[in-house]
Scaffold this active site. Structure first.
Site, PDB file in Angstrom:
ATOM      1  N   THR A  81      61.931  51.553  -7.516  1.00 59.32           N
ATOM      2  CA  THR A  81      61.405  52.233  -8.694  1.00 59.32           C
ATOM      3  C   THR A  81      61.848  51.520  -9.980  1.00 59.32           C
ATOM      4  OG1 THR A  81      61.075  54.435  -9.615  1.00 59.32           O
ATOM      5  CG2 THR A  81      63.286  53.931  -8.956  1.00 59.32           C
TER       6      THR A  81
ATOM      7  N   SER B 263      66.721  51.473  -5.915  1.00 63.28           N
ATOM      8  CA  SER B 263      65.336  51.762  -5.527  1.00 63.28           C
ATOM      9  C   SER B 263      64.381  50.770  -6.165  1.00 63.28           C
ATOM     10  CB  SER B 263      65.015  53.181  -6.014  1.00 63.28           C
ATOM     11  OG  SER B 263      63.641  53.423  -5.944  1.00 63.28           O
TER      12      SER B 263
ATOM     13  N   TYR C  99      65.006  60.422 -12.758  1.00 58.26           N
ATOM     14  CA  TYR C  99      65.551  59.924 -11.482  1.00 58.26           C
ATOM     15  C   TYR C  99      65.633  58.395 -11.499  1.00 58.26           C
ATOM     16  CZ  TYR C  99      65.680  58.122  -6.770  1.00 58.26           C
ATOM     17  OH  TYR C  99      66.022  57.381  -5.664  1.00 58.26           O
TER      18      TYR C  99
ATOM     19  N   LYS D 210      68.963  55.442 -11.515  1.00 56.50           N
ATOM     20  CA  LYS D 210      69.182  54.247 -10.685  1.00 56.50           C
ATOM     21  C   LYS D 210      69.464  53.037 -11.577  1.00 56.50           C
ATOM     22  CE  LYS D 210      68.868  56.264  -6.762  1.00 56.50           C
ATOM     23  NZ  LYS D 210      70.140  56.563  -6.090  1.00 56.50           N
TER      24      LYS D 210
ATOM     25  N   ASN E  95      57.058  65.730  -1.129  1.00 58.95           N
ATOM     26  CA  ASN E  95      56.288  64.901  -2.070  1.00 58.95           C
ATOM     27  C   ASN E  95      55.893  63.599  -1.426  1.00 58.95           C
ATOM     28  OD1 ASN E  95      56.235  66.311  -4.624  1.00 58.95           O
ATOM     29  ND2 ASN E  95      58.464  66.136  -4.549  1.00 58.95           N
TER      30      ASN E  95
ATOM     31  N   ASP F  54      79.890  64.921   1.771  1.00 57.82           N
ATOM     32  CA  ASP F  54      78.574  65.455   1.404  1.00 57.82           C
ATOM     33  C   ASP F  54      78.788  66.915   1.016  1.00 57.82           C
ATOM     34  OD1 ASP F  54      75.423  64.390   2.381  1.00 57.82           O
ATOM     35  OD2 ASP F  54      75.727  66.412   1.561  1.00 57.82           O
TER      36      ASP F  54
ATOM     37  N   PHE G 190      62.636  49.888  -0.717  1.00 54.99           N
ATOM     38  CA  PHE G 190      61.225  50.176  -0.946  1.00 54.99           C
ATOM     39  C   PHE G 190      60.949  51.556  -0.326  1.00 54.99           C
ATOM     40  CE2 PHE G 190      59.495  46.705  -3.441  1.00 54.99           C
ATOM     41  CZ  PHE G 190      60.703  46.077  -3.676  1.00 54.99           C
ATOM     42  N   ASN G 191      60.018  51.747   0.584  1.00 52.70           N
ATOM     43  CA  ASN G 191      59.729  53.120   1.022  1.00 52.70           C
ATOM     44  C   ASN G 191      60.206  53.366   2.452  1.00 52.70           C
ATOM     45  OD1 ASN G 191      57.971  52.629  -1.332  1.00 52.70           O
ATOM     46  ND2 ASN G 191      57.166  54.649  -0.857  1.00 52.70           N
TER      47      ASN G 191
ATOM     48  N   LEU H  24      76.325  69.019   1.180  1.00 52.65           N
ATOM     49  CA  LEU H  24      75.265  69.682   1.956  1.00 52.65           C
ATOM     50  C   LEU H  24      74.204  70.321   1.049  1.00 52.65           C
ATOM     51  CD1 LEU H  24      77.374  71.288   4.867  1.00 52.65           C
ATOM     52  CD2 LEU H  24      76.239  69.059   4.811  1.00 52.65           C
TER      53      LEU H  24
ATOM     54  N   GLY I 145      51.891  59.174 -12.799  1.00 49.86           N
ATOM     55  CA  GLY I 145      53.158  58.446 -12.644  1.00 49.86           C
ATOM     56  C   GLY I 145      53.161  57.471 -11.484  1.00 49.86           C
TER      57      GLY I 145
HETATM   58  P1  NAD Z   1      69.057  62.744   1.071  1.00 49.38           P
HETATM   59  O1  NAD Z   1      68.832  63.815   0.059  1.00 49.38           O
HETATM   60  O2  NAD Z   1      68.563  62.978   2.453  1.00 49.38           O
HETATM   61  O3  NAD Z   1      70.614  62.389   1.147  1.00 49.38           O
HETATM   62  C1  NAD Z   1      71.458  62.490   0.016  1.00 49.38           C
HETATM   63  C2  NAD Z   1      72.676  63.314   0.449  1.00 49.38           C
HETATM   64  O4  NAD Z   1      73.586  63.387  -0.649  1.00 49.38           O
HETATM   65  C3  NAD Z   1      72.332  64.738   0.852  1.00 49.38           C
HETATM   66  O5  NAD Z   1      72.901  65.001   2.126  1.00 49.38           O
HETATM   67  C4  NAD Z   1      72.987  65.607  -0.224  1.00 49.38           C
HETATM   68  O6  NAD Z   1      73.469  66.823   0.301  1.00 49.38           O
HETATM   69  C5  NAD Z   1      74.105  64.715  -0.733  1.00 49.38           C
HETATM   70  N1  NAD Z   1      74.505  64.916  -2.126  1.00 49.38           N
HETATM   71  C6  NAD Z   1      73.703  64.916  -3.218  1.00 49.38           C
HETATM   72  N2  NAD Z   1      74.453  65.104  -4.322  1.00 49.38           N
HETATM   73  C7  NAD Z   1      75.746  65.203  -3.929  1.00 49.38           C
HETATM   74  C8  NAD Z   1      76.978  65.397  -4.596  1.00 49.38           C
HETATM   75  N3  NAD Z   1      77.032  65.545  -5.923  1.00 49.38           N
HETATM   76  N4  NAD Z   1      78.125  65.448  -3.877  1.00 49.38           N
HETATM   77  C9  NAD Z   1      78.091  65.305  -2.526  1.00 49.38           C
HETATM   78  N5  NAD Z   1      76.954  65.137  -1.830  1.00 49.38           N
HETATM   79  C10 NAD Z   1      75.793  65.078  -2.525  1.00 49.38           C
HETATM   80  O7  NAD Z   1      68.433  61.401   0.453  1.00 49.38           O
HETATM   81  P2  NAD Z   1      68.108  60.016   1.158  1.00 49.38           P
HETATM   82  O8  NAD Z   1      66.634  59.894   1.285  1.00 49.38           O
HETATM   83  O9  NAD Z   1      68.957  59.817   2.341  1.00 49.38           O
HETATM   84  O10 NAD Z   1      68.536  59.020  -0.001  1.00 49.38           O
HETATM   85  C11 NAD Z   1      69.827  58.441  -0.046  1.00 49.38           C
HETATM   86  C12 NAD Z   1      69.955  57.587  -1.295  1.00 49.38           C
HETATM   87  O11 NAD Z   1      68.950  56.583  -1.289  1.00 49.38           O
HETATM   88  C13 NAD Z   1      69.784  58.340  -2.602  1.00 49.38           C
HETATM   89  O12 NAD Z   1      70.682  57.799  -3.546  1.00 49.38           O
HETATM   90  C14 NAD Z   1      68.358  58.048  -2.991  1.00 49.38           C
HETATM   91  O13 NAD Z   1      68.180  58.127  -4.381  1.00 49.38           O
HETATM   92  C15 NAD Z   1      68.228  56.625  -2.500  1.00 49.38           C
HETATM   93  N6  NAD Z   1      66.848  56.216  -2.237  1.00 49.38           N
HETATM   94  C16 NAD Z   1      66.092  56.950  -1.377  1.00 49.38           C
HETATM   95  C17 NAD Z   1      64.778  56.573  -1.113  1.00 49.38           C
HETATM   96  C18 NAD Z   1      63.888  57.386  -0.203  1.00 49.38           C
HETATM   97  O14 NAD Z   1      62.675  57.194  -0.244  1.00 49.38           O
HETATM   98  N7  NAD Z   1      64.432  58.277   0.631  1.00 49.38           N
HETATM   99  C19 NAD Z   1      64.264  55.421  -1.718  1.00 49.38           C
HETATM  100  C20 NAD Z   1      65.075  54.687  -2.578  1.00 49.38           C
HETATM  101  C21 NAD Z   1      66.369  55.093  -2.831  1.00 49.38           C
HETATM  102  C1  WQD Z   2      53.644  56.814  -1.294  1.00 46.09           C
HETATM  103  C2  WQD Z   2      52.141  56.683  -1.498  1.00 46.09           C
HETATM  104  C3  WQD Z   2      51.251  58.235  -3.080  1.00 46.09           C
HETATM  105  C4  WQD Z   2      52.041  61.869  -0.854  1.00 46.09           C
HETATM  106  C5  WQD Z   2      58.870  57.459  -4.109  1.00 46.09           C
HETATM  107  C6  WQD Z   2      59.728  57.473  -5.349  1.00 46.09           C
HETATM  108  C7  WQD Z   2      60.441  56.173  -5.503  1.00 46.09           C
HETATM  109  C8  WQD Z   2      61.206  55.814  -4.232  1.00 46.09           C
HETATM  110  C9  WQD Z   2      60.318  55.832  -3.043  1.00 46.09           C
HETATM  111  C10 WQD Z   2      63.412  56.776  -4.304  1.00 46.09           C
HETATM  112  C11 WQD Z   2      51.737  56.808  -2.965  1.00 46.09           C
HETATM  113  C12 WQD Z   2      50.685  58.503  -1.706  1.00 46.09           C
HETATM  114  C13 WQD Z   2      51.962  60.538  -1.224  1.00 46.09           C
HETATM  115  C14 WQD Z   2      50.849  62.584  -0.572  1.00 46.09           C
HETATM  116  C15 WQD Z   2      49.588  60.593  -1.030  1.00 46.09           C
HETATM  117  N1  WQD Z   2      62.210  56.792  -3.940  1.00 46.09           N
HETATM  118  N2  WQD Z   2      50.749  59.919  -1.319  1.00 46.09           N
HETATM  119  N3  WQD Z   2      49.673  61.915  -0.667  1.00 46.09           N
HETATM  120  O1  WQD Z   2      55.650  57.369  -4.819  1.00 46.09           O
HETATM  121  O2  WQD Z   2      55.975  55.191  -3.582  1.00 46.09           O
HETATM  122  O3  WQD Z   2      57.908  56.465  -4.259  1.00 46.09           O
HETATM  123  O4  WQD Z   2      59.671  57.118  -2.989  1.00 46.09           O
HETATM  124  O5  WQD Z   2      63.971  55.992  -5.013  1.00 46.09           O
HETATM  125  O6  WQD Z   2      61.300  56.311  -6.584  1.00 46.09           O
HETATM  126  O7  WQD Z   2      58.893  57.692  -6.488  1.00 46.09           O
HETATM  127  O8  WQD Z   2      56.491  57.353  -2.414  1.00 46.09           O
HETATM  128  O9  WQD Z   2      55.951  58.620  -0.381  1.00 46.09           O
HETATM  129  O10 WQD Z   2      55.692  59.749  -2.644  1.00 46.09           O
HETATM  130  O11 WQD Z   2      54.104  57.967  -1.981  1.00 46.09           O
HETATM  131  O12 WQD Z   2      48.500  60.052  -1.125  1.00 46.09           O
HETATM  132  O13 WQD Z   2      50.874  63.770  -0.278  1.00 46.09           O
HETATM  133  O14 WQD Z   2      51.493  57.774  -0.825  1.00 46.09           O
HETATM  134  O15 WQD Z   2      50.280  58.445  -4.063  1.00 46.09           O
HETATM  135  O16 WQD Z   2      50.676  55.929  -3.181  1.00 46.09           O
HETATM  136  P1  WQD Z   2      56.397  56.578  -3.842  1.00 46.09           P
HETATM  137  P2  WQD Z   2      55.607  58.515  -1.815  1.00 46.09           P
END
Ligand code: NAD
Ligand code: WQD
Length: 340
Positions: A127, A125, A150, A154, A198, A31, A178-179, A33, A297
């Site tokens: 998404t 994701s 973003y 994916k 966000n 990582d 999912f979420n 960081l 969006g």
């Molecule tokens: P996060 O930001 O907490 O973790 C990602 C980690 O990767 C961080 O610690 C960051 O420092 C590290 N990182 C980023 N770019 C790097 C690089 N170039 N080299 C080395 N380290 C790097 O995110 P997360 O929520 O744990 O998400 C993990 C994965 O899951 C991501 O690929 C994200 O897109 C995917 N994902 C997350 C969600 C979500 O809602 N959290 C949903 C769907 C998919």
């Molecule tokens: C959830 C719901 C908002 C904040 C995102 C990424 C998606 C995937 C999952 C990574 C929505 C509502 C949110 C707030 C609100 N991530 N909301 N007030 O949009 O489903 O997806 O995370 O791959 O790519 O887009 O997640 O947690 O932002 O929102 O009302 O302050 O909560 O409108 O309906 P989302 P979210």
């Protein structure tokens, strides 16, 4: 059994490291960081009794990534979490996202090919489905044109893994989350959003703790039972557990195709208002919120068909929405005690 976890100090990665270590795997984290903190290593060790190996560098650096793979050519598998994930930021800085998320994946796949490392689990994701025509959404539903850079990273990453698997021994499991919400039951690891979150769950907990005046509920005129948007929230520890199963599926040669795709969710959709109600019920804390216009969006509703993951992985998300919201609150309170 040495497994590389990229992004292993991040939110989902750290929970997955805990699950891997508790199953006896040796974990090495890479990582840079950029979105996580070094203390996570100690907190993982407090949970599992074992500090994971750690190397700090940027995976977009081809030289460093190549050298890492030459040094660790005994890796049995890779779980690749490292990526930037802020959807809105990706719209403003597309090249930052395409560069980080795609170049790091390319460097990893090259390192795998050069050192005969064959197994990769990738964080995709929901998404990629956009607003699906049919709900719950199945893995074979069409991938829709990405709304954000973003989301596009994916989709392209899935294609890069798939194309690479056709010309090499590499096999991949693409996990479409999912979420994910909530935090480890110990409240030693959890989500650490930088700046103003966000996402819904950290925004709720930060509002309840007093860091934000009120939650803005984005839209109440959707075609859903209460008018607010619906998502499939799953507990991050349930999600983490699925990664261990995916790795084992690869190591045990149980894959049915060289690249497999699984939805990871609970299969249940909850509205924003239901999440707020769950938070209030599970914590006893009243939340300030105001209804606003829709967020540009946002899709209206999505939840997973988890049948394939349930059957093929033997995995099922177990934690209820109330357990998820309660654990997120416990984590926010633990952060507050540390002055964060
Ligand atoms: P996060 O930001 O907490 O973790 C990602 C980690 O990767 C961080 O610690 C960051 O420092 C590290 N990182 C980023 N770019 C790097 C690089 N170039 N080299 C080395 N380290 C790097 O995110 P997360 O929520 O744990 O998400 C993990 C994965 O899951 C991501 O690929 C994200 O897109 C995917 N994902 C997350 C969600 C979500 O809602 N959290 C949903 C769907 C998919
Ligand atoms: C959830 C719901 C908002 C904040 C995102 C990424 C998606 C995937 C999952 C990574 C929505 C509502 C949110 C707030 C609100 N991530 N909301 N007030 O949009 O489903 O997806 O995370 O791959 O790519 O887009 O997640 O947690 O932002 O929102 O009302 O302050 O909560 O409108 O309906 P989302 P979210």
């Amino acid at each position: 059994m040495k497994i590389l976890v990229t992004g292993g100090t991040g939110y989902i990665g750290s929970h997955t490291v805990v699950e891997l270590q508790s199953k006896g795997y040796e974990v090495i984290i890479v990582d840079d960081l950029s979105n996580s903190s070094i203390e996570v290593l100690d907190n993982i060790a407090k949970i599992t009794g074992e500090i994971p190996l750690f190397e700090q560098f940027d995976l977009t650096d081809a030289g460093k990534t190549g050298a890492f793979f030459r040094k660790h050519n005994d890796l049995r598998g890779i779980i690749h979490f490292a990526a930037f994930k802020a959807v809105g930021e990706s719209v403003d800085f597309p090249l930052k996202y395409y560069h980080n998320n795609l170049v790091s994946l390319i460097n990893i796949l090259q390192g795998m090919m050069d050192n005969n490392i064959l197994n990769i689990v990738f964080s995709s994701s929901c998404t990629v489905y956009g607003q699906p025509d049919k709900l719950p959404v199945k893995e074979e539903a069409p991938v829709q044109k990405a709304w954000s850079p973003y989301g596009n990273t994916k989709q392209i990453s899935e294609e890069i893994i798939s194309d690479t698997s056709k010309v090499s021994g590499i096999q991949g499991i693409l996990l479409r989350y999912f979420n994910p919400i909530g935090a480890h039951e110990t409240a030693l690891i959890g989500e650490l959003p930088l700046g103003v979150p966000n996402s819904l769950m950290p925004y709720i907990t930060q509002t309840a703790i007093g860091k934000r005046p009120f939650l803005r509920v984005w839209g109440s005129d959707y075609n859903t039972p209460d008018g607010t948007a619906v998502r499939d929230y799953l507990h991050v520890s349930d999600l983490a557990r699925a990664h261990v199963i995916a790795v084992e599926r690869m190591l045990d040669n149980k894959m049915k195709q060289k690249v497999e795709v699984f939805n990871l969710g609970t299969g249940n959709g909850f509205s924003v208002m239901q999440v707020i109600e769950s938070f209030e019920r599970s914590t006893g804390v009243k939340l300030n919120y105001q209804i606003m216009d829709r967020r540009p969006g946002d899709i209206e509703k999505v939840w997973a068909d988890t049948g394939y993951a349930n059957k093929e992985l033997g995995w099922k998300a177990e934690k209820s929405l109330d357990e998820m919201t309660a654990s997120a609150w416990k984590w926010e309170k633990a952060l507050a005690e540390k002055g964060r």
